[in-house]
Design an enzyme around this catalytic site. Structure first.
Site, short mmCIF file in Angstrom:
data_model
loop_
_atom_site.label_atom_id
_atom_site.label_comp_id
_atom_site.label_asym_id
_atom_site.label_seq_id
_atom_site.Cartn_x
_atom_site.Cartn_y
_atom_site.Cartn_z
CD GLU A 85 8.81 -0.57 9.28
OE1 GLU A 85 8.63 -0.91 8.09
OE2 GLU A 85 8.01 0.14 9.90
CE LYS A 100 6.56 -2.41 -0.31
NZ LYS A 100 7.67 -3.29 -0.68
#
Ligand code: G6P
Ligand code: MG
Length: 218
Positions: free
Chosen positions: A170, A44
């Site tokens: 995030e 990710k």
């Protein structure tokens, strides 16, 4: 005071991290590298070529391919990813995100995008969300990827704001590290046990509202 928000895209605004994972999983199978949830998490926020390198390293195959072969595999993954995107519509916008973006705009917050993805303009357009963002960091211009602070520092810069005037959002551990390194307020979306170091954490985007944020930062 916070005047701007610097957003990650995949896994924060849109459910596209699932498509990235699916495309990488398929390539990992082809390369004979075992897939795991841990590997998926570690990918990710990581750029396309760095992701391929991490997959190869995980399988002990980091020296098995030439740069040209690696380019070809990275392109193959991207073609696969773009095919998965074809069926994507507004239902891929994560819960509460469009309302949050609208609320931020209404309150005069400035928004920029700090996604490592070269496909981010396409995704924002396809989801009808591009107009919320006045600026974007082009990942092709970066010296270092996340967790380096560069991308989030630039996310504040493109808005003409100081880092301390910005909050970064995030879903990746490396992304939280980048936000913190840039000196911005970090907002983690996901498992707080993974996103250690986030100033504020929400398990899901559905909890990401200005009211909840103000309460958490108070
Ligand atoms: C984001 C995603 C990653 C992806 C990276 C590069 O950070 O979280 O999964 O690898 O962007 O994306 P790209 O679309 O340029 O291959
Ligand atoms: Mg992400």
């Amino acid at each position: 005071d916070i005047k701007g928000f610097v957003f990650d895209l995949d896994g924060v605004i849109a459910d596209t991290s699932v498509y990235h994972s699916q495309a990488w999983h398929q390539l990992a199978d082809e390369l004979g590298v075992a897939w795991s949830e841990e590997l998926a998490d570690n990918l990710k926020g990581v750029s396309r070529m760095d992701s391929l390198n991490l997959i190869l390293k995980t399988g002990g195959k980091e020296n098995d391919y030439t740069e040209a072969e690696k380019e070809a595999y990275a392109t193959k993954k991207n073609t696969n990813y773009l095919n998965l995107l074809k069926g994507m519509d507004k239902t891929a916008i994560l819960p509460g995100i469009e309302a949050f973006l609208a609320d931020l705009a209404k309150h005069g917050y400035r928004l920029s995008l700090a996604s490592a993805s070269k496909n981010s303009p396409l995704v924002l357009e396809q989801l009808g969300l591009a107009h919320y963002f006045e600026a974007r960091v082009d990942p092709a211009t970066l010296k270092h990827g996340k967790p380096d602070p560069e991308i989030f520092a630039r996310g504040a810069e493109v808005l003409g704001l100081k880092p301390e005037e910005c909050a970064g959002v995030e879903d990746a551990k490396v992304g939280i590290q980048s936000i913190n390194g840039a000196g911005e307020t970090s907002i983690g979306i996901g498992d707080p046990a993974i996103l250690t170091g986030a100033d504020v954490n929400f398990k899901s985007t559905s909890e990401l509202t200005l009211a909840n944020l103000e309460a958490a930062l108070a």
